[in-house]
Structures are given as structure tokens and as C-alpha cells.
Design a protein around this motif. Structure first.
Motif, PDB file in Angstrom:
ATOM      1  N   ALA A 148       7.528   5.046  -3.591  1.00 51.91           N
ATOM      2  CA  ALA A 148       7.050   3.809  -4.215  1.00 51.91           C
ATOM      3  C   ALA A 148       8.144   2.748  -4.191  1.00 51.91           C
ATOM      4  N   VAL A 149       9.397   3.150  -4.436  1.00 50.88           N
ATOM      5  CA  VAL A 149      10.505   2.189  -4.399  1.00 50.88           C
ATOM      6  C   VAL A 149      10.673   1.660  -2.973  1.00 50.88           C
ATOM      7  N   ILE A 150      10.560   2.550  -1.983  1.00 48.10           N
ATOM      8  CA  ILE A 150      10.664   2.100  -0.591  1.00 48.10           C
ATOM      9  C   ILE A 150       9.538   1.112  -0.284  1.00 48.10           C
ATOM     10  N   ALA A 151       8.327   1.450  -0.726  1.00 49.07           N
ATOM     11  CA  ALA A 151       7.184   0.553  -0.494  1.00 49.07           C
ATOM     12  C   ALA A 151       7.476  -0.823  -1.084  1.00 49.07           C
ATOM     13  N   TYR A 152       8.040  -0.822  -2.287  1.00 50.25           N
ATOM     14  CA  TYR A 152       8.384  -2.096  -2.942  1.00 50.25           C
ATOM     15  C   TYR A 152       9.412  -2.863  -2.117  1.00 50.25           C
ATOM     16  N   LYS A 156       8.472  -6.494  -0.361  1.00 51.84           N
ATOM     17  CA  LYS A 156       8.938  -7.738  -0.996  1.00 51.84           C
ATOM     18  C   LYS A 156       9.280  -8.812   0.032  1.00 51.84           C
ATOM     19  N   ASP A 157       9.627  -8.417   1.263  1.00 53.89           N
ATOM     20  CA  ASP A 157       9.911  -9.399   2.302  1.00 53.89           C
ATOM     21  C   ASP A 157       8.828  -9.424   3.377  1.00 53.89           C
ATOM     22  N   GLY A 158       7.675  -8.839   3.053  1.00 54.55           N
ATOM     23  CA  GLY A 158       6.557  -8.895   3.989  1.00 54.55           C
ATOM     24  C   GLY A 158       6.643  -7.918   5.145  1.00 54.55           C
ATOM     25  N   ASN A 159       7.526  -6.908   5.040  1.00 53.82           N
ATOM     26  CA  ASN A 159       7.566  -5.881   6.088  1.00 53.82           C
ATOM     27  C   ASN A 159       6.403  -4.925   5.896  1.00 53.82           C
ATOM     28  N   PRO A 160       5.938  -4.269   6.995  1.00 52.29           N
ATOM     29  CA  PRO A 160       4.874  -3.278   6.810  1.00 52.29           C
ATOM     30  C   PRO A 160       5.364  -2.140   5.916  1.00 52.29           C
ATOM     31  N   VAL A 161       4.481  -1.663   5.075  1.00 50.51           N
ATOM     32  CA  VAL A 161       4.819  -0.541   4.211  1.00 50.51           C
ATOM     33  C   VAL A 161       4.529   0.736   4.985  1.00 50.51           C
ATOM     34  N   THR A 162       5.573   1.439   5.374  1.00 50.39           N
ATOM     35  CA  THR A 162       5.380   2.581   6.277  1.00 50.39           C
ATOM     36  C   THR A 162       5.367   3.922   5.563  1.00 50.39           C
ATOM     37  N   VAL A 163       5.588   3.939   4.251  1.00 49.08           N
ATOM     38  CA  VAL A 163       5.598   5.238   3.577  1.00 49.08           C
ATOM     39  C   VAL A 163       4.213   5.857   3.614  1.00 49.08           C
ATOM     40  N   PRO A 252      -2.250  12.930   5.469  1.00 45.68           N
ATOM     41  CA  PRO A 252      -0.954  12.753   4.814  1.00 45.68           C
ATOM     42  C   PRO A 252      -0.019  11.832   5.596  1.00 45.68           C
ATOM     43  N   ALA A 253      -0.271  11.640   6.884  1.00 46.27           N
ATOM     44  CA  ALA A 253       0.644  10.795   7.652  1.00 46.27           C
ATOM     45  C   ALA A 253       0.196   9.339   7.683  1.00 46.27           C
ATOM     46  N   MET A 254      -0.927   9.044   7.034  1.00 43.93           N
ATOM     47  CA  MET A 254      -1.401   7.663   7.060  1.00 43.93           C
ATOM     48  C   MET A 254      -0.545   6.811   6.134  1.00 43.93           C
ATOM     49  N   THR A 255      -0.120   5.659   6.619  1.00 40.06           N
ATOM     50  CA  THR A 255       0.693   4.797   5.768  1.00 40.06           C
ATOM     51  C   THR A 255      -0.229   3.934   4.910  1.00 40.06           C
ATOM     52  N   ILE A 256       0.352   3.343   3.879  1.00 39.60           N
ATOM     53  CA  ILE A 256      -0.443   2.529   2.982  1.00 39.60           C
ATOM     54  C   ILE A 256      -0.987   1.293   3.696  1.00 39.60           C
ATOM     55  N   THR A 257      -0.172   0.748   4.580  1.00 36.29           N
ATOM     56  CA  THR A 257      -0.635  -0.417   5.342  1.00 36.29           C
ATOM     57  C   THR A 257      -1.850  -0.038   6.192  1.00 36.29           C
ATOM     58  N   GLU A 258      -1.785   1.116   6.837  1.00 36.11           N
ATOM     59  CA  GLU A 258      -2.916   1.547   7.664  1.00 36.11           C
ATOM     60  C   GLU A 258      -4.154   1.806   6.807  1.00 36.11           C
ATOM     61  N   LEU A 259      -3.943   2.451   5.666  1.00 36.85           N
ATOM     62  CA  LEU A 259      -5.065   2.704   4.759  1.00 36.85           C
ATOM     63  C   LEU A 259      -5.750   1.392   4.389  1.00 36.85           C
ATOM     64  N   GLU A 260      -4.959   0.402   3.999  1.00 36.31           N
ATOM     65  CA  GLU A 260      -5.537  -0.864   3.564  1.00 36.31           C
ATOM     66  C   GLU A 260      -6.297  -1.548   4.701  1.00 36.31           C
TER      67      GLU A 260
END
Ligand code: HEC
Ligand code: HEC
Length: 274
Positions: A148-152, A156-163, A252-260
Motif C-alpha cells: 500500500a505504501v508503494i502504491a501511494y 502520488k506522481d502519476g506513475n502506474p501502480v504496479t503492486v 494474484p499477479a494483476m496490478t491495481i492499475t490493470e484491475l481498474e
């Protein structure tokens, strides 16, 4: 039987993860602890990054050092996910990770793999970091909390969330290596890409292909709310569509960005003809 056991294990794991998270979160507020329910189906990019932000200033104690006072780099003042790539290309880098997510995770659990110039322990010539491993006591963030911290920090700078989605309890992530997927996953660029990448069309009619194994998704936006669609993917076993077998796998390998991306795309599928 195997399927049933898996379903059970999965549900228990989820409950444990989210029970853990809800248990911890209210405590750091210092206010009357509020029973907060985390609804898995409602877990969104926003709520996950918000959880990361809360941990960053709270339980994670990151802002004790990472602030404007110069004790540690002020991570909010620059795009740390981008700088991460320069760090791992630097000849002083000791670790093995290949991407920004890996660097951020490693910075938290093995801080001395790269020591930012001028911030090393006194006398160590910038080879030893004064930052504590934050997966160890007393801070002891869990894998999900670290993600979650990595996602944050990515968001915060608009990078894809890959976790990856937090679906497995105790998944091996702590050593900077995530065995659930390759070290350098290729992020899907579009919802169509993501649907192909995760093989959804093998079981569902979607994107011009047809399959009768699961419900037709060309009109799923008519039948399900965006929250229900999200839940169907995060926790496929939570609700089983009537008349279908409970065989939809976890991702489990799906990232949050992909999910969204997928969730928004499916919510817009309202073609009742097909
Ligand atoms: C006791 C002080 C301290 C705490 C607490 C702390 N850090 Fe650090 N951190 C540092 C210092 C000092 C550095 C720079 C030296 C280094 O590279 O390890 C650093 C480096 C980093 C880096 C690498 C930055 C870069 O520019 O390459 C990241 C990422 C990071 N910390 C994240 C965190 C997060 C997230 C938390 C909270 C969960 C945290 N830190 C808690 C002191 C701390
Ligand atoms: C191995 C086959 C299989 C794969 C692969 C699969 N699904 Fe499913 N899916 C199913 C089945 C069977 C159901 C119906 C039973 C249930 O609800 O779990 C279902 C249900 C759903 C539902 C709920 C539909 C409804 O009308 O209730 C959604 C949404 C969904 N899947 C999306 C996806 C997405 C997105 C992917 C790819 C990331 C995917 N599925 C991959 C088999 C699969």
C-alpha cells in the motif's frame, strides 16, 4: 474437493488480511478506535493508495525521517518511483531488483542495498543506511501494508501502480522478490490488453470472441454495478453467478492499475444484443 479447499483457503486468507488491516488502522489515529470494515469488493486504487498514505504518516513512521528537515530524502518532494530507476542503474547499487516497485520495496526492507549520497551512517562512507528495516519490529509493516505504501509512492506522481492485488496472505514479498510473478512484469497498456493478458476471453464472451464457460461480459455493465464487477475479479469465489461452476481463478499477479482498467471497461459493456 481441491477446488473447495482452495475456495476455503482463499476466503480465510482474505478475512485474515483484512481483519489485520482493519485492526491496525484505527489504532494509529490516537482517537476512539472506530470499527472500520474493509469491503474487499470495494477495494479500489483510491482506497489502497489512501491506506498507503495513512501508513506513511502513521504506523510506518516514514515522516519522522522523510520530511523537510533533511534527515532523509523528502520523498514527497520528488518523483521517487522515477528516481528509483537511476538508483538501480548507479554503480553503487548492491541489489538485484530491476524496476521501481522492486527498488521501493527493497528500500524499505533492505535499506543498505543503496544508500543515497550524504545520508549514510556516520563513518560508513554511505555504505550503511540509518533507515530501519520497516518489516521488522518495532515498525513491522506487513506485506500488504508495504504494498500500500508503494502504491501511494507510485501514485502520488502519476506513475502506474504496479503492486499486485493483496489477495494472498503471507505471499513471499519481504525480501524484495515477489515470486508470484516475473521480476519485470509487462504492464497492460489498455483494458483490451489486460483482458488478453489475463485470459478472460478463454471463459467469457468479450472482445469479439465467444466462450460459454462463464457469463457473457458484453452486457455485464447492464447486470452488475461497478463494485460488483470489481468484486467478481478480486474475489471470484465470493459470489458465484447462478448456473455457472465456481471455476474463475484468482489473479494474484494483476496490478491495481490493470484491475481498474478492466473494471471500468467492463462497466461500460452494455451490449444486450450479444
Ligand atoms: C529512522 C529514519 C527513517 C525512517 C523511519 C524511514 N526512513 Fe526511509 N530512509 C531514511 C534515510 C536516512 C534514507 C537515505 C539513505 C538510504 O538510501 O537508505 C532513506 C531512504 C529511503 C528510500 C530511498 C530513497 C531514494 O531516494 O532512493 C525510500 C524509498 C524510503 N527511505 C522509504 C521509506 C518509507 C516508505 C518509510 C516508512 C515506511 C521510511 N523510509 C522510513 C531514513 C528513514
Ligand atoms: C477459467 C475460466 C475463467 C476465467 C479465465 C475468467 N473467468 Fe470470469 N467467470 C468465470 C465463471 C465460470 C464465472 C461465473 C461463476 C462465478 O461467478 O464465479 C465468472 C464470473 C465473472 C464475472 C461475474 C459475471 C456475472 O455476470 O456475474 C465477471 C465480471 C468476470 N468473471 C470477469 C472476468 C475477468 C475480467 C477475467 C479475466 C481477468 C475473468 N473473468 C477470467 C470463469 C472465468
Amino acid at each position: 474437493m481441491i477446488v473447495l479447499t482452495k475456495i476455503l483457503a482463499f476466503s480465510v486468507a482474505l478475512i485474515l488480511i483484512f481483519a489485520g488491516v482493519t485492526y491496525v488502522l484505527p489504532q494509529m489515529k490516537g482517537e476512539a478506535p472506530e470499527e472500520k470494515e474493509v469491503d474487499v469488493g470495494a477495494l479500489t486504487m483510491d482506497s489502497f493508495t489512501a491506506m498507503g498514505e495513512e501508513l506513511y504518516g502513521g504506523k510506518g513512521t516514514c515522516t519522522l525521517c522523510h520530511n523537510k528537515l533533511g534527515r532523509a530524502p523528502d520523498l514527497l518532494a520528488f518523483d521517487v518511483a522515477k528516481v528509483a530507476l537511476e538508483r538501480i542503474a548507479d554503480s553503487r547499487y548492491q541489489g538485484e531488483v530491476k524496476d521501481a516497485e522492486g527498488y521501493l520495496r527493497e528500500s524499505m526492507v533492505r535499506p543498505s542495498m543503496y544508500v543515497v549520497e550524504g545520508f549514510g551512517k556516520k563513518g560508513s562512507n554511505d555504505t550503511e543506511s540509518p533507515m530501519p528495516a520497516i518489516d521488522k519490529p518495532p515498525i513491522q509493516l506487513s506485506d500488504v501494508e508495504i504494498s500500500a505504501v508503494i502504491a501511494y509512492l507510485q501514485n502520488k506522481d502519476g506513475n502506474p501502480v504496479t503492486v499486485a492485488l493483496p489477495v494472498k496472505a503471507g505471499a513471499p514479498t519481504a525480501q524484495g522478490k515477489d515470486e508470484r510473478r516475473p521480476a519485470n512484469p509487462v504492464l497492460a497498456k489498455s483494458p483490451q490488453d489486460a483482458i488478453v493478458k489475463f485470459g478472460c476471453a478463454a471463459c467469457h464472451s468479450i472482445l469479439e470472441t465467444e466462450s460459454p464457460i462463464g457469463p457473457n461480459l458484453n452486457d455485464v455493465g447492464e447486470r452488475l454495478s461497478i463494485g460488483q464487477i470489481r468484486q467478481s475479479i478480486i474475489a471470484p469465489k465470493a459470489v458465484i453467478a447462478e448456473g455457472y461452476p465456481p471455476i474463475m481463478p484468482d489473479f494474484p499477479a494483476m496490478t491495481i492499475t490493470e484491475l481498474e482498467m478492466i473494471v471500468r471497461f467492463l462497466a461500460a459493456q452494455t451490449d444486450t444484443q450479444s
